[in-house]
Design a protein around this motif. Structure first.
Motif, short mmCIF file in Angstrom:
data_model
loop_
_atom_site.label_atom_id
_atom_site.label_comp_id
_atom_site.label_asym_id
_atom_site.label_seq_id
_atom_site.Cartn_x
_atom_site.Cartn_y
_atom_site.Cartn_z
N THR A 28 82.63 60.76 43.95
CA THR A 28 81.86 60.10 43.05
C THR A 28 82.29 58.70 42.84
O THR A 28 83.54 58.42 42.91
N SER A 29 81.36 57.97 42.63
CA SER A 29 81.52 56.35 42.38
C SER A 29 80.46 55.72 41.72
O SER A 29 79.58 56.17 41.60
N GLY A 30 80.78 54.73 40.83
CA GLY A 30 79.83 54.00 40.25
C GLY A 30 80.11 53.82 38.81
O GLY A 30 81.09 54.52 38.16
N ASP A 31 79.71 52.70 38.13
CA ASP A 31 79.86 52.39 36.74
C ASP A 31 78.90 52.94 36.05
O ASP A 31 78.01 53.29 36.47
N ILE A 32 78.72 52.31 34.81
CA ILE A 32 77.73 52.75 33.81
C ILE A 32 76.24 52.40 34.44
O ILE A 32 76.26 51.03 34.45
N THR A 33 75.31 53.22 34.32
CA THR A 33 74.30 53.24 34.88
C THR A 33 73.20 53.71 34.06
O THR A 33 73.05 54.89 34.05
N LEU A 34 72.71 52.82 32.99
CA LEU A 34 71.70 53.29 32.00
C LEU A 34 70.14 53.65 32.52
O LEU A 34 69.62 52.67 33.04
N ALA A 35 69.62 54.73 32.10
CA ALA A 35 68.16 55.07 32.52
C ALA A 35 67.58 55.66 31.28
O ALA A 35 68.26 56.06 30.46
N GLY A 36 66.48 55.41 31.37
CA GLY A 36 65.43 56.09 30.05
C GLY A 36 64.82 57.35 30.37
O GLY A 36 64.34 57.47 31.32
N GLY A 37 65.38 58.27 29.71
CA GLY A 37 64.62 59.80 29.85
C GLY A 37 65.27 60.75 28.99
O GLY A 37 66.06 60.50 28.15
N SER A 38 65.13 62.13 29.64
CA SER A 38 65.69 63.17 28.90
C SER A 38 66.93 63.42 29.47
O SER A 38 67.26 63.79 30.71
N PRO A 39 68.11 63.68 28.67
CA PRO A 39 69.40 63.77 29.17
C PRO A 39 69.31 65.27 29.93
O PRO A 39 69.94 65.41 30.95
N ALA A 40 68.82 66.45 29.41
CA ALA A 40 68.68 67.75 30.06
C ALA A 40 68.09 67.55 31.56
O ALA A 40 68.71 67.97 32.25
N VAL A 58 80.39 65.37 50.25
CA VAL A 58 79.41 64.97 49.34
C VAL A 58 79.53 63.73 48.64
O VAL A 58 80.68 63.79 48.06
N TRP A 59 78.66 62.50 48.91
CA TRP A 59 79.07 61.57 48.24
C TRP A 59 78.04 61.17 47.02
O TRP A 59 76.93 61.29 47.36
N VAL A 60 78.48 61.02 45.78
CA VAL A 60 77.54 60.78 44.68
C VAL A 60 77.92 59.51 44.18
O VAL A 60 79.07 59.17 43.70
N SER A 61 76.90 58.66 43.95
CA SER A 61 77.22 57.26 43.63
C SER A 61 75.94 56.80 42.66
O SER A 61 74.84 57.34 42.85
N THR A 62 76.20 55.90 41.66
CA THR A 62 75.44 55.28 40.79
C THR A 62 75.40 53.83 40.74
O THR A 62 76.51 53.30 40.79
N ARG A 63 74.49 53.23 40.64
CA ARG A 63 74.62 51.61 40.47
C ARG A 63 73.09 51.08 39.84
O ARG A 63 72.19 51.88 39.80
N THR A 64 73.38 49.80 39.42
CA THR A 64 72.17 49.35 38.56
C THR A 64 71.88 48.36 39.63
O THR A 64 72.38 47.50 40.20
N SER A 65 70.34 48.56 40.10
CA SER A 65 69.75 47.63 41.15
C SER A 65 68.58 46.65 40.40
O SER A 65 68.62 46.88 39.25
N PRO A 66 68.21 45.76 41.00
CA PRO A 66 67.18 44.80 40.47
C PRO A 66 66.16 45.38 39.89
O PRO A 66 65.23 45.04 39.08
N ARG A 67 65.76 46.73 40.47
CA ARG A 67 64.50 47.67 40.16
C ARG A 67 64.74 48.50 39.27
O ARG A 67 63.73 49.24 38.71
N GLY A 68 65.89 48.86 38.77
CA GLY A 68 66.25 49.71 37.85
C GLY A 68 67.67 50.49 38.13
O GLY A 68 68.51 49.99 38.81
N ALA A 69 67.87 51.54 37.65
CA ALA A 69 68.95 52.49 37.70
C ALA A 69 68.84 53.44 38.97
O ALA A 69 68.03 54.24 39.02
#
Length: 364
Positions: A240-252, A276-287
């Motif tokens: 897993t990799s990635g910094d804090i990546t905020l999105a709006g929605g339901s946590p569950a 298996v690689w899991v990553s998160t990032r903030t892009s210009p179009r969203g999370a």
């Protein structure tokens, strides 16, 4: 009154008002140059010569003008009614075609289309929008029918297995009760998982959830920690990799989405030593959340069908952890419910790359 009759009366009424105004302007124009009374001196012409010419006054003009004006208005009214009726019929003819298709659709036929010819105007835009809506509705109904058929088959399978096990146990008194209970428990657990998946899918489609800021990196960490024992059992490495990546929605729902993606990447992987690689990032179009895994080679055609319900990789396979075939279908529904986009791309070396992009949100 019908719309055609209303338009006809409107055309005729407007034409009558315009005619009255025109005649009034003509009358005032003539009246301006005609005196009220004409005074003529007595004739001084020599005997045998005609007297002065006749000059009309306003009274003579009134008696000559108004009868002819009334006749002109009558003809104008008849022309307005006839012309208005023909013009209204011509203008409303596209609506008749739209109405015929609408009645066919109301009777249950979604294959009809208006396909209105001619130049692009308001009626053409309405017809094209209606055709687009019918095409989307037909595709949705077809998908729902296929889903209902598959769901009925999947729900029937555990019930049929349960019935078969009970029939065998009833006919064979020496049946091992503990083994029977174990197998019935497994079948029942599978039926429960399928029912819960269907309920979750319905909830995502209805969008009945509150939105709040969600850190996708935390969702990724929680999903990988939950599925780590399964990955270790299969010899799969989770990264897993990635910094804090905020999105709006339901946590569950977003946790369920991440868990489904990681579970799918573990199950449909190499026999051992997969990754298996899991990553998160903030892009210009969203999370953005990306789950990538090694595995067998996949064709673009096969990948395009993986989000359909009850699809399990290259075939409808079953194993202890194969799931109920709704994993990626649930991911797609949750993504759409959050106004996001889901992208599936086969990896050149085998395996799959899944990217979920959601609208970003600010921290509270």
């Amino acid at each position: 009154m019908s719309v055609r009759l209303k338009l006809t009366l409107s055309y005729a009424g407007f034409l009558m008002v315009a005619g009255v105004l025109l005649l009034a302007v003509v009358w005032l124009f003539l009246l301006r140059y005609v005196p009220e009374v004409i005074h003529t001196p007595e004739s001084s012409s020599p005997p045998g010569f005609p007297g002065p010419s006749f000059i009309p006054d306003q009274g003579d003009l009134t008696r000559a003008f108004f009868p002819r004006a009334l006749v002109a208005l009558g003809l104008l009214l008849a022309f307005g009614l006839l012309g208005g009726w023909l013009l209204a019929g011509r203008m409303l003819s596209p609506l008749s075609r739209i109405t015929e298709v609408t009645r066919s659709v109301a009777q249950g036929s979604l294959t009809h289309r208006i396909r209105l010819p001619g130049r692009r105007d308001e009626f053409r835009e309405l017809a094209d929008a209606f055709d687009t809506m019918l095409a989307q509705l037909e595709a949705h109904v077809t998908e729902q029918q296929r889903f209902a058929t598959n769901a009925s088959h999947e729900l029937r399978t555990p019930l049929a297995i349960t019935q078969a096990l009970l029939d065998v146990a009833r006919s064979d008194p020496d049946t091992d009760a503990h083994e029977l209970v174990r197998r019935l428990h497994a079948v029942n657990a599978r039926a429960i998982d399928l029912t819960e998946a269907l309920l979750l899918l319905s909830r995502a489609d209805q969008r009945t959830f509150a939105r709040e800021p969600v850190d996708l990196s935390l969702m990724a960490e929680e999903a990988t920690e939950t599925l780590l024992p399964l990955a270790e059992e299969r010899g799969i490495t989770l990264e897993t990799s990635g910094d804090i990546t905020l999105a709006g929605g339901s946590p569950a729902l977003l946790l369920q989405l991440t868990t489904n993606l990681v579970h799918n990447a573990i199950v449909h992987n190499l026999p051992d030593h997969g990754t298996v690689w899991v990553s998160t990032r903030t892009s210009p179009r969203g999370a953005q959340l990306t789950v990538e895994n090694t595995g067998p080679a996949l064709t673009p055609m096969l990948v395009s069908t993986l989000t359909e319900p009850f699809r399990r990789g290259a075939a409808r396979i079953r194993s202890d952890h194969a799931g109920v075939g709704l994993g990626l279908a649930i991911v797609r529904s949750i993504t759409q419910a959050h106004d996001g986009t889901l992208t599936l791309v086969p990896r050149p070396d085998g395996g799959l790359r899944v990217t979920v992009e959601l609208p970003a949100t600010q921290s509270p």
